[in-house]
Design a protein around this motif. Sequence first.
Motif, short mmCIF file in Angstrom:
data_model
loop_
_atom_site.label_atom_id
_atom_site.label_comp_id
_atom_site.label_asym_id
_atom_site.label_seq_id
_atom_site.Cartn_x
_atom_site.Cartn_y
_atom_site.Cartn_z
N HIS A 1 -24.27 23.81 -40.54
CA HIS A 1 -24.62 24.82 -40.29
C HIS A 1 -23.61 25.77 -40.64
O HIS A 1 -23.92 26.60 -41.53
CB HIS A 1 -25.39 25.22 -38.72
CG HIS A 1 -25.86 26.40 -38.75
ND1 HIS A 1 -26.51 26.77 -37.44
CD2 HIS A 1 -26.31 27.58 -39.45
CE1 HIS A 1 -27.07 28.13 -37.69
NE2 HIS A 1 -26.88 28.44 -38.68
N GLN B 1 -25.74 31.23 -34.93
CA GLN B 1 -26.96 32.14 -34.88
C GLN B 1 -26.62 33.49 -34.74
O GLN B 1 -27.21 34.40 -35.37
CB GLN B 1 -27.95 31.68 -33.91
CG GLN B 1 -28.56 30.23 -33.98
CD GLN B 1 -29.34 29.74 -32.89
OE1 GLN B 1 -30.33 30.51 -32.52
NE2 GLN B 1 -29.04 28.66 -32.30
N GLU C 1 -25.42 34.83 -38.18
CA GLU C 1 -26.39 34.97 -39.02
C GLU C 1 -27.05 36.21 -38.99
O GLU C 1 -27.35 37.02 -39.88
CB GLU C 1 -27.36 33.74 -39.00
CG GLU C 1 -26.81 32.38 -39.41
CD GLU C 1 -28.05 31.56 -39.48
OE1 GLU C 1 -28.27 31.00 -40.44
OE2 GLU C 1 -28.74 31.10 -38.49
N VAL D 1 -30.34 36.42 -29.81
CA VAL D 1 -30.42 35.20 -29.97
C VAL D 1 -30.81 34.46 -28.71
O VAL D 1 -29.85 34.49 -27.68
CB VAL D 1 -28.96 34.58 -30.40
CG1 VAL D 1 -28.95 33.20 -30.46
CG2 VAL D 1 -28.82 35.20 -31.83
#
Length: 245
Positions: free
Chosen positions: A31, A114, A117, A212
Amino acid sequence: MLYSIILPTYNERQNLPLMFYLIHHTFQSHHAKKLNLTPSSFEVIIVDDSSPDNTLEVAQSLQKVYGKSQIQILSRKGKLGLGSAYNAGLKVAKGERIVLMDADLSHHPKFILQMIEVMEGGGVDVVCGTRYRKGGGVAGWDLKRKLTSKGANFLASFLLNPGPSDLTGSFRLYDRSALEKILPKVKSKGYAFQMEILVLAKSEGMRFGTEVPITFVDRIYGESKLGASEIIMYLKGLLHLFFTT
């Protein structure tokens, strides 16, 4: 892009090595590679308040293995508090983005990616982890602790309404310039500290990214620092923010 992860510590000698391993592993993951991140994309700043369990010595051992470019250590005399620990860490941080999180394994570093992102999507200053959206939650708490947390968060949301759903959580990613503008203005202590950061961010017109969902896991090693005095301090801080902001 360098990410500075500030970890305030007090009696975390058993948690710190595993915490650093998980951070390092996260930035080595597939990732992370998709986000063009590597282990050189982060630094950890350990701010230790004279832990009697020798957390400092553990931090120094980690630093010998991974180097001063990867781990910075600030050792402070006395238990000076969370807010001042973040301020001290921010002053030495080299990163353009700052992660604030707990060192006791309650926050899994995998969620950092996350958050990155969301921030990479553009146009936001703060990305919050949340226990209170679909996909988030807690593990290891009894009913009393869950009710205390939800009650505290409900009161804060009702009285202050800064926007994010998890006002008492501390797992967040900040643009450095945003945090540098907010942090010196925060006056609250304890758990109210986390609320005031978001209240000030909203008043400054800063932009919150999509939250998140995270799983908060109760500590395995060491003792929780939540007690009656922290709850009273939280309520005082909440009322102060309500009447002054």
